[in-house]
Write a protein that holds these residues in place. Structure first.
Motif, PDB file in Angstrom:
ATOM      1  N   ALA A  23       0.834  -1.197   0.000  1.00  0.00           N
ATOM      2  CA  ALA A  23       0.000   0.000   0.000  1.00  0.00           C
ATOM      3  C   ALA A  23       0.871   1.251   0.000  1.00  0.00           C
ATOM      4  O   ALA A  23       0.546   2.253  -0.624  1.00  0.00           O
ATOM      5  N   PHE A  24       2.009   1.185   0.683  1.00  0.00           N
ATOM      6  CA  PHE A  24       2.928   2.310   0.720  1.00  0.00           C
ATOM      7  C   PHE A  24       3.440   2.639  -0.675  1.00  0.00           C
ATOM      8  O   PHE A  24       3.556   3.785  -1.046  1.00  0.00           O
ATOM      9  N   TYR A  25       3.747   1.632  -1.452  1.00  0.00           N
ATOM     10  CA  TYR A  25       4.297   1.849  -2.783  1.00  0.00           C
ATOM     11  C   TYR A  25       3.236   2.287  -3.790  1.00  0.00           C
ATOM     12  O   TYR A  25       3.559   2.906  -4.776  1.00  0.00           O
ATOM     13  N   ASN A  26       1.993   1.954  -3.551  1.00  0.00           N
ATOM     14  CA  ASN A  26       0.900   2.333  -4.437  1.00  0.00           C
ATOM     15  C   ASN A  26       1.199   1.987  -5.894  1.00  0.00           C
ATOM     16  O   ASN A  26       1.127   2.840  -6.778  1.00  0.00           O
ATOM     17  N   CYS A  27       1.569   0.764  -6.134  1.00  0.00           N
ATOM     18  CA  CYS A  27       1.859   0.293  -7.486  1.00  0.00           C
ATOM     19  C   CYS A  27       0.532   0.083  -8.218  1.00  0.00           C
ATOM     20  O   CYS A  27      -0.246  -0.778  -7.854  1.00  0.00           O
ATOM     21  N   THR A  28       0.298   0.883  -9.227  1.00  0.00           N
ATOM     22  CA  THR A  28      -0.946   0.798  -9.976  1.00  0.00           C
ATOM     23  C   THR A  28      -0.669   0.179 -11.342  1.00  0.00           C
ATOM     24  O   THR A  28       0.126   0.711 -12.112  1.00  0.00           O
ATOM     25  N   GLU A  29      -1.338  -0.941 -11.614  1.00  0.00           N
ATOM     26  CA  GLU A  29      -1.130  -1.622 -12.890  1.00  0.00           C
ATOM     27  C   GLU A  29      -1.684  -0.779 -14.038  1.00  0.00           C
ATOM     28  O   GLU A  29      -2.833  -0.354 -14.007  1.00  0.00           O
ATOM     29  N   PRO A  30      -0.842  -0.532 -15.044  1.00  0.00           N
ATOM     30  CA  PRO A  30      -1.313   0.282 -16.177  1.00  0.00           C
ATOM     31  C   PRO A  30      -2.266  -0.503 -17.075  1.00  0.00           C
ATOM     32  O   PRO A  30      -2.296  -1.733 -17.056  1.00  0.00           O
ATOM     33  N   THR A  31      -3.026   0.233 -17.844  1.00  0.00           N
ATOM     34  CA  THR A  31      -3.970  -0.361 -18.786  1.00  0.00           C
ATOM     35  C   THR A  31      -3.455  -0.160 -20.200  1.00  0.00           C
ATOM     36  O   THR A  31      -3.010   0.932 -20.559  1.00  0.00           O
ATOM     37  N   ALA A  32      -3.535  -1.212 -20.991  1.00  0.00           N
ATOM     38  CA  ALA A  32      -3.082  -1.128 -22.386  1.00  0.00           C
ATOM     39  C   ALA A  32      -3.936  -0.129 -23.147  1.00  0.00           C
ATOM     40  O   ALA A  32      -5.145  -0.035 -22.923  1.00  0.00           O
ATOM     41  N   GLN A  59       4.568   0.867 -22.386  1.00  0.00           N
ATOM     42  CA  GLN A  59       5.767   0.085 -22.072  1.00  0.00           C
ATOM     43  C   GLN A  59       6.483   0.687 -20.864  1.00  0.00           C
ATOM     44  O   GLN A  59       6.852  -0.028 -19.928  1.00  0.00           O
ATOM     45  N   SER A  60       6.651   1.988 -20.870  1.00  0.00           N
ATOM     46  CA  SER A  60       7.297   2.673 -19.755  1.00  0.00           C
ATOM     47  C   SER A  60       6.510   2.490 -18.462  1.00  0.00           C
ATOM     48  O   SER A  60       7.084   2.236 -17.393  1.00  0.00           O
ATOM     49  N   ASP A  61       5.192   2.605 -18.551  1.00  0.00           N
ATOM     50  CA  ASP A  61       4.333   2.428 -17.376  1.00  0.00           C
ATOM     51  C   ASP A  61       4.432   1.006 -16.823  1.00  0.00           C
ATOM     52  O   ASP A  61       4.447   0.805 -15.605  1.00  0.00           O
ATOM     53  N   VAL A  62       4.493   0.018 -17.717  1.00  0.00           N
ATOM     54  CA  VAL A  62       4.615  -1.383 -17.280  1.00  0.00           C
ATOM     55  C   VAL A  62       5.958  -1.600 -16.590  1.00  0.00           C
ATOM     56  O   VAL A  62       6.036  -2.254 -15.544  1.00  0.00           O
ATOM     57  N   GLU A  63       7.014  -1.044 -17.150  1.00  0.00           N
ATOM     58  CA  GLU A  63       8.338  -1.170 -16.531  1.00  0.00           C
ATOM     59  C   GLU A  63       8.355  -0.537 -15.143  1.00  0.00           C
ATOM     60  O   GLU A  63       8.910  -1.093 -14.201  1.00  0.00           O
ATOM     61  N   THR A  64       7.720   0.621 -15.013  1.00  0.00           N
ATOM     62  CA  THR A  64       7.624   1.285 -13.710  1.00  0.00           C
ATOM     63  C   THR A  64       6.823   0.437 -12.736  1.00  0.00           C
ATOM     64  O   THR A  64       7.195   0.285 -11.567  1.00  0.00           O
ATOM     65  N   PHE A  65       5.721  -0.134 -13.196  1.00  0.00           N
ATOM     66  CA  PHE A  65       4.875  -0.991 -12.363  1.00  0.00           C
ATOM     67  C   PHE A  65       5.657  -2.212 -11.863  1.00  0.00           C
ATOM     68  O   PHE A  65       5.605  -2.550 -10.677  1.00  0.00           O
ATOM     69  N   ILE A  66       6.411  -2.834 -12.747  1.00  0.00           N
ATOM     70  CA  ILE A  66       7.204  -4.010 -12.365  1.00  0.00           C
ATOM     71  C   ILE A  66       8.259  -3.627 -11.332  1.00  0.00           C
ATOM     72  O   ILE A  66       8.435  -4.306 -10.321  1.00  0.00           O
ATOM     73  N   ALA A  67       8.961  -2.522 -11.576  1.00  0.00           N
ATOM     74  CA  ALA A  67       9.984  -2.068 -10.629  1.00  0.00           C
ATOM     75  C   ALA A  67       9.366  -1.734  -9.279  1.00  0.00           C
ATOM     76  O   ALA A  67       9.925  -2.058  -8.225  1.00  0.00           O
ATOM     77  N   CYS A  68       8.215  -1.112  -9.287  1.00  0.00           N
ATOM     78  CA  CYS A  68       7.522  -0.759  -8.054  1.00  0.00           C
ATOM     79  C   CYS A  68       7.166  -2.015  -7.263  1.00  0.00           C
ATOM     80  O   CYS A  68       7.392  -2.083  -6.058  1.00  0.00           O
TER      81      CYS A  68
END
Length: 93
Positions: A23-32, A59-68
């Motif tokens: 919850a702290f990281y608030n990783c939000t999965e992007p939508t295609a 692509q950038s959003d997915v990479e950020t989501f994975i890293a998060c």
């Protein structure tokens, strides 16, 4: 017995990813982008270029989501490990 159940719940939540650390990281999965899944070919070069930009952003959003999520998972594991050490110290182990 309650302690074992509590530890089981903690381990279960770590494995499913439903921890307060996430919850702290608030990783939000992007939508295609919707342009990627439409039927037929692109109407023109402008539409193609626009969709290509949206795909690059995706692509950038997915990479950020994975890293998060990786950071959140590492933090959760670290938090769990610290809690186990503290528990064992209190238990005299």
């Amino acid at each position: 017995m309650r302690l074992l159940a509590a530890l089981g719940i903690l381990v279960s939540s770590l494995l499913t990813g439903s921890t307060p650390a996430l919850a702290f990281y608030n990783c939000t999965e992007p939508t295609a982008p919707s342009c990627a899944s439409r039927y037929g070919s692109f109407d023109d070069e402008w539409e193609f270029d626009r969709c290509k930009r949206e795909m690059k952003n995706y692509q950038s959003d997915v990479e950020t989501f994975i890293a998060c999520n990786n950071s959140a998972n590492e933090q959760s594991i670290s938090d769990y490990s610290d809690a186990v050490k503290k528990f064992n110290r209190r238990a005299g182990n």
